[in-house]
Design an enzyme around this catalytic site. Sequence first.
Site, short mmCIF file in Angstrom:
data_model
loop_
_atom_site.label_atom_id
_atom_site.label_comp_id
_atom_site.label_asym_id
_atom_site.label_seq_id
_atom_site.Cartn_x
_atom_site.Cartn_y
_atom_site.Cartn_z
N HIS A 143 -3.51 -0.04 0.80
CA HIS A 143 -4.72 -0.64 1.38
C HIS A 143 -4.77 -2.18 1.43
O HIS A 143 -5.59 -2.81 0.79
CB HIS A 143 -5.99 -0.10 0.71
CG HIS A 143 -6.00 -0.01 -0.79
ND1 HIS A 143 -5.63 -1.06 -1.60
CD2 HIS A 143 -6.34 1.00 -1.62
CE1 HIS A 143 -5.76 -0.68 -2.85
NE2 HIS A 143 -6.18 0.56 -2.89
N ASN A 203 -13.14 -0.51 -2.55
CA ASN A 203 -12.23 -1.46 -3.17
C ASN A 203 -10.81 -1.19 -2.64
O ASN A 203 -10.32 -0.08 -2.81
CB ASN A 203 -12.26 -1.30 -4.69
CG ASN A 203 -11.55 -2.45 -5.38
OD1 ASN A 203 -11.35 -3.50 -4.79
ND2 ASN A 203 -11.14 -2.24 -6.61
N ASP A 246 -7.25 6.11 2.61
CA ASP A 246 -7.84 5.96 1.28
C ASP A 246 -9.14 6.78 1.19
O ASP A 246 -10.14 6.33 0.63
CB ASP A 246 -8.10 4.48 0.93
CG ASP A 246 -8.39 4.27 -0.55
OD1 ASP A 246 -8.27 5.22 -1.34
OD2 ASP A 246 -8.74 3.13 -0.92
ZN LIG Z 1 -6.82 1.67 -4.53
ZN LIG Z 2 -7.18 5.00 -3.25
#
Ligand SMILES: [Zn+2]
Ligand SMILES: [Zn+2]
Length: 449
Positions: free
Chosen positions: A248, A295, A322
Amino acid sequence: MSLAAALEMRSGEGAEAILRRATVLDPVAGIEGVHDVVVRDGRIAELAAPGEGRADGAEEVDAEGLHAFPAFFDPHVHLRVPGQEHKEDIETGARAAAAGGYCGVIAMANTEPPVCTPADVEALREAAREAAAVPVGFLATVTKAMAGEELTEMASLRDAGALGFSDDGLPLRSARVLRRALQYQRLCGGTIALHEEDSELSGDGAMHEGPVSAALGLAGIPAVSESTMIARDAALAAYEDARIHVQHLSAAESVEAVRAAKAAGVKISCEASPHHLCLTDEEVRSLDPRRFKMNPPLRSEADRQALIEGLRDGTIDCVATDHAPHAAEEKEVPFEQAAMGVTGLETAFAALHTELVGPGTIELGLLVEKLSAGAAPFDLERPSLTPGSEANVALCDLGAEWVVGEEGYESRSQNSWCAGRTLTGRVVMTLAGGQVAYRLRSFSLGVAA
Ligand SMILES: [Zn+2]
Ligand SMILES: [Zn+2]
């Protein structure tokens, strides 16, 4: 090895179908044109001339005006098993993946308890063989109990079928620990996926540090919290001649750090999420944690543009959602206290198609390529429409408009960053691991004449 063989999924019949007159686009294989996609016994048997594919009793799908892409692969999802099945489980998470056009996902290990032992990995693989509509792979943690101190038994975890290792949810604070993990990885294989964040710089930040956080009076997470750790870990990977996958990416400085590492020959791959590619921290002015708290945080427009440029120039290898389901009560609290994370499997293609392809920011082919590229960092076979390949197909109606959440979700959780948005482009059918994994309820299968 096919995805169905390399990962775990529910056993079932190999698909027998003909997608009549589909507009086929597989940019990596160089396939573009209208074909009858003939699927026999779970494999792409033939791309026949439109109307010419022989049915031989297979189900005929009227795909005229629809696009057939290699199905997508997500190397970063949270299925919450074991321990938080009220948020998601393997069945609902895999169903959400199938609805999003995915033919495979990799589940993170930050469960309750974390996936630290060979028995943990074996139990998850067994559960996926019972319940998963699409192939699912599992990571184990890098450190015992994700405490960041002592390495897990990496070789035994690999023997038990862990695809790789990650303490995602938390960074590896200690460079010494990561260095040791990279040394073991050279012996036992398995990709190490890294959540890059300097906890001391992030502090108790709740959003991106910048003018918006200042205006809202919220504690910020600076971009350098991410980029400095990427630079550190790229240097360690280079020193140990090991491989890392950075999760990410959110900041311009991070894209630059990965670009520099790649130019220097470091074995590094990375991903970016649909929400970071589509949204900025301006959304946080709504103070809606259900959709906009995660996050790493949503960052500035300059960061978002840097991520898009990273997709274009190849610095960013793949899109990963994610997908992070959370229960309503963890999100229906003030912004600072809310859990971090949003769901994304069911909307990734539609959101990126709407926000980036629609306005002409990126080409459709680039989006399709990046959505199916997530298998490569884990040494898995890339979904392909080349005849002979396992049937992994996302059939999409690019003109369909739909309101996210209006008909509910396949996921057990509702914290979609797209909730309430009208998106253009929808997955109507998914073949995954050679099986029919999903059909949109309203998508009727016309028998083509
Ligand atoms: Zn993460
Ligand atoms: Zn993650």
